[in-house]
Design an enzyme around this catalytic site. Structure first.
Site, PDB file in Angstrom:
ATOM      1  N   LYS A  32     -45.402  20.271  20.018  1.00 30.69           N
ATOM      2  CA  LYS A  32     -46.159  20.609  21.052  1.00 30.69           C
ATOM      3  C   LYS A  32     -47.599  20.139  20.934  1.00 30.69           C
ATOM      4  O   LYS A  32     -48.147  19.976  20.144  1.00 30.69           O
ATOM      5  CB  LYS A  32     -46.130  22.528  21.105  1.00 30.69           C
ATOM      6  CG  LYS A  32     -46.579  23.243  19.900  1.00 30.69           C
ATOM      7  CD  LYS A  32     -48.168  23.239  20.169  1.00 30.69           C
ATOM      8  CE  LYS A  32     -48.565  24.034  18.627  1.00 30.69           C
ATOM      9  NZ  LYS A  32     -50.090  23.739  18.310  1.00 30.69           N
ATOM     10  N   PRO A 119     -45.266  15.261  13.185  1.00 30.69           N
ATOM     11  CA  PRO A 119     -46.284  15.363  11.805  1.00 30.69           C
ATOM     12  C   PRO A 119     -46.267  16.654  10.888  1.00 30.69           C
ATOM     13  O   PRO A 119     -46.193  17.589  11.690  1.00 30.69           O
ATOM     14  CB  PRO A 119     -47.592  14.905  12.339  1.00 30.69           C
ATOM     15  CG  PRO A 119     -47.372  15.151  13.900  1.00 30.69           C
ATOM     16  CD  PRO A 119     -46.047  14.993  14.381  1.00 30.69           C
ATOM     17  N   VAL A 120     -46.381  16.533   9.751  1.00 32.04           N
ATOM     18  CA  VAL A 120     -46.593  17.849   8.825  1.00 32.04           C
ATOM     19  C   VAL A 120     -48.011  18.037   8.939  1.00 32.04           C
ATOM     20  O   VAL A 120     -48.936  17.078   8.793  1.00 32.04           O
ATOM     21  CB  VAL A 120     -46.022  17.504   7.370  1.00 32.04           C
ATOM     22  CG1 VAL A 120     -46.331  18.488   6.491  1.00 32.04           C
ATOM     23  CG2 VAL A 120     -44.426  17.066   7.347  1.00 32.04           C
ATOM     24  N   GLY A 123     -50.946  20.062  13.461  1.00 36.92           N
ATOM     25  CA  GLY A 123     -51.365  21.080  14.690  1.00 36.92           C
ATOM     26  C   GLY A 123     -50.151  20.990  15.835  1.00 36.92           C
ATOM     27  O   GLY A 123     -50.429  21.385  17.053  1.00 36.92           O
ATOM     28  N   MET A 124     -49.099  20.267  15.389  1.00 40.72           N
ATOM     29  CA  MET A 124     -48.104  20.145  16.627  1.00 40.72           C
ATOM     30  C   MET A 124     -46.877  21.028  16.341  1.00 40.72           C
ATOM     31  O   MET A 124     -45.848  21.171  16.994  1.00 40.72           O
ATOM     32  CB  MET A 124     -47.668  18.851  16.778  1.00 40.72           C
ATOM     33  CG  MET A 124     -48.579  17.752  17.154  1.00 40.72           C
ATOM     34  SD  MET A 124     -48.002  16.008  17.740  1.00 40.72           S
ATOM     35  CE  MET A 124     -47.034  16.517  19.115  1.00 40.72           C
ATOM     36  N   ASP A 161     -46.124  30.283  16.531  1.00 43.45           N
ATOM     37  CA  ASP A 161     -45.677  28.929  17.463  1.00 43.45           C
ATOM     38  C   ASP A 161     -44.048  28.963  17.670  1.00 43.45           C
ATOM     39  O   ASP A 161     -43.259  28.257  18.324  1.00 43.45           O
ATOM     40  CB  ASP A 161     -46.145  27.725  16.974  1.00 43.45           C
ATOM     41  CG  ASP A 161     -47.528  27.651  17.139  1.00 43.45           C
ATOM     42  OD1 ASP A 161     -47.993  28.092  18.133  1.00 43.45           O
ATOM     43  OD2 ASP A 161     -48.176  26.761  16.490  1.00 43.45           O
TER      44      ASP A 161
HETATM   45  O1  C5P Z   1     -48.279  32.272  12.574  1.00 40.97           O
HETATM   46  P1  C5P Z   1     -48.512  31.142  11.572  1.00 40.97           P
HETATM   47  O2  C5P Z   1     -47.942  31.515   9.962  1.00 40.97           O
HETATM   48  O3  C5P Z   1     -48.196  29.924  12.163  1.00 40.97           O
HETATM   49  O4  C5P Z   1     -50.083  31.199  11.325  1.00 40.97           O
HETATM   50  C1  C5P Z   1     -50.582  30.435  10.384  1.00 40.97           C
HETATM   51  C2  C5P Z   1     -52.140  30.817   9.928  1.00 40.97           C
HETATM   52  O5  C5P Z   1     -52.871  30.314  11.235  1.00 40.97           O
HETATM   53  C3  C5P Z   1     -52.297  32.532  10.165  1.00 40.97           C
HETATM   54  O6  C5P Z   1     -52.129  32.772   8.555  1.00 40.97           O
HETATM   55  C4  C5P Z   1     -53.617  32.497  10.508  1.00 40.97           C
HETATM   56  O7  C5P Z   1     -54.686  32.246   9.430  1.00 40.97           O
HETATM   57  C5  C5P Z   1     -53.717  31.462  11.588  1.00 40.97           C
HETATM   58  N1  C5P Z   1     -53.367  31.935  12.911  1.00 40.97           N
HETATM   59  C6  C5P Z   1     -54.500  32.907  13.506  1.00 40.97           C
HETATM   60  N2  C5P Z   1     -54.284  33.590  14.731  1.00 40.97           N
HETATM   61  C7  C5P Z   1     -53.403  33.126  15.223  1.00 40.97           C
HETATM   62  C8  C5P Z   1     -52.225  32.252  15.101  1.00 40.97           C
HETATM   63  C9  C5P Z   1     -52.706  31.638  13.587  1.00 40.97           C
HETATM   64  O8  C5P Z   1     -55.408  33.236  12.854  1.00 40.97           O
HETATM   65  N3  C5P Z   1     -53.181  33.512  16.469  1.00 40.97           N
END
Ligand code: C5P
Length: 323
Positions: A32, A119-120, A123-124, A161
């Site tokens: 994305k 990509p690892v 940001g996608m 995501d």
């Molecule tokens: O949900 P996910 O594990 O992908 O999120 C990774 C990290 O990104 C979270 O631990 C948090 O630090 C940050 N995050 C956030 N606010 C969001 C989504 C992600 O701070 N809405």
């Protein structure tokens, strides 16, 4: 189908000709771009309230699930960046299989195979894509009869995501980004992606953002963006793209600001950071200009730059018939 009946069908050395729909389930999940990403103040839960417009684009991971003995989870990731991924319980695809088991009260085994192209740490939402694919593939393999909204709820437990990875298309995400509402759009957006040889940690970018903007206003979605998406003209979309995390990502990686600033010089309408970066997405007028922008970026960034032409919106996680 009993797991024992098909346990001999090993992924990694798959005999494609012997696959049947019930023995091996293949899914394809897109990466994305965030067309807009508005970030609110850090909450007590460690997350930030977001308002974002997601678009799923044509770079895909493929997650395949095959039966394994009761209770067993196995995972193998292949692809250019597979060495950057942990093939164990830290992997979101692995955790998706475990979550499904506990949620549904089953103990079925699974052998997961992930072909990574997203990509690892780019940001996608590549890790989230693998979770979405594993949820879908295991639920079908194990015949769990879950409806899409239940899968999305489970997905949200795994990562913010993941629900969008299941939905795809173009959608507005609120809450942590996990509350997803599809948006009506016309036409196709064409992009050139500039990948980075080194990933960025999402929590690190959010933490830097908190330092830079300790008291941000509530995030919003510009209504002009949805209007632009409705016209089907990239030029109507381009002026409204933004990413509140860009400043933080660029302060950690100053080269990203230089890459984003290339947009006018290479003939792109604009450029925006994908999520927490470091992938940069260049929006172009149409498919033909994507070729020109790709070449111009190659000239600017060097022959070794990793670039990709993609389009969106594309569907979210889908079953793929075995080839
Ligand atoms: O949900 P996910 O594990 O992908 O999120 C990774 C990290 O990104 C979270 O631990 C948090 O630090 C940050 N995050 C956030 N606010 C969001 C989504 C992600 O701070 N809405």
């Amino acid at each position: 189908m009993a797991p024992e009946a098909v346990g001999a069908n090993t992924l990694g050395a798959v005999d494609v000709a012997s696959e049947t729909a019930l023995e091996v389930i293949r899914t394809r999940i897109p990466g994305k771009i965030n067309l807009t990403l508005g970030v609110g103040p850090l909450g007590a839960d460690g997350y930030h309230p977001l308002v974002t417009a997601f678009q799923a684009v044509s770079v895909y991971d493929e997650v395949t699930a095959a039966w394994a003995p009761e209770g067993v989870t196995e995972l193998q990731t292949v692809g250019r960046e597979a060495h950057l991924v942990d093939d164990d319980h830290r992997n979101l695809a692995w955790r998706a299989a475990e979550l499904l088991r506990s949620h549904c009260g089953v103990n079925h085994g699974v052998r997961l195979h992930v072909a990574k192209d997203i990509p690892v740490a780019g940001g996608m939402a590549g890790g989230s894509a693998d979770a979405a694919g594993a949820l879908l593939a295991c639920s079908v393999l194990w015949d769990l009869d879950l409806d899409p909204s239940e899968l999305r709820e489970l997905g949200a437990e795994l990562g913010a995501d993941v629900p969008f990875g299941l939905t795809g298309g173009t959608a507005v995400g609120t809450g942590r980004g996990d509350e997803v509402v599809p948006a009506l759009t016309r036409g196709t957006c064409h992009w050139v992606l500039a990948f980075s040889s080194e990933g960025l940690s999402t929590p690190r970018v959010f933490a830097r953002h908190d330092e830079l903007r300790p008291d941000p206003p509530p995030p919003t979605l510009p209504p002009e963006l949805l209007a632009g998406l409705g016209t089907g003209r990239a030029a109507d979309v381009a002026p409204h793209l933004f990413n509140d995390l860009a400043e933080a990502a660029c302060s950690l990686r100053p080269d990203l600001a230089d890459t984003i600033a290339l947009a006018p010089r290479v003939g792109a309408l604009t450029a925006v950071l994908c999520g927490s970066g470091p992938t940069v997405a260049f929006l172009v007028a149409d498919e033909a200009s994507a070729v020109d922008v790709h070449l111009a970026l190659k000239a600017e960034l060097g022959a070794e730059a990793h670039l990709r032409r993609v389009h969106g919106p594309v569907p979210g996680a889908r079953l793929v018939h075995p080839a």
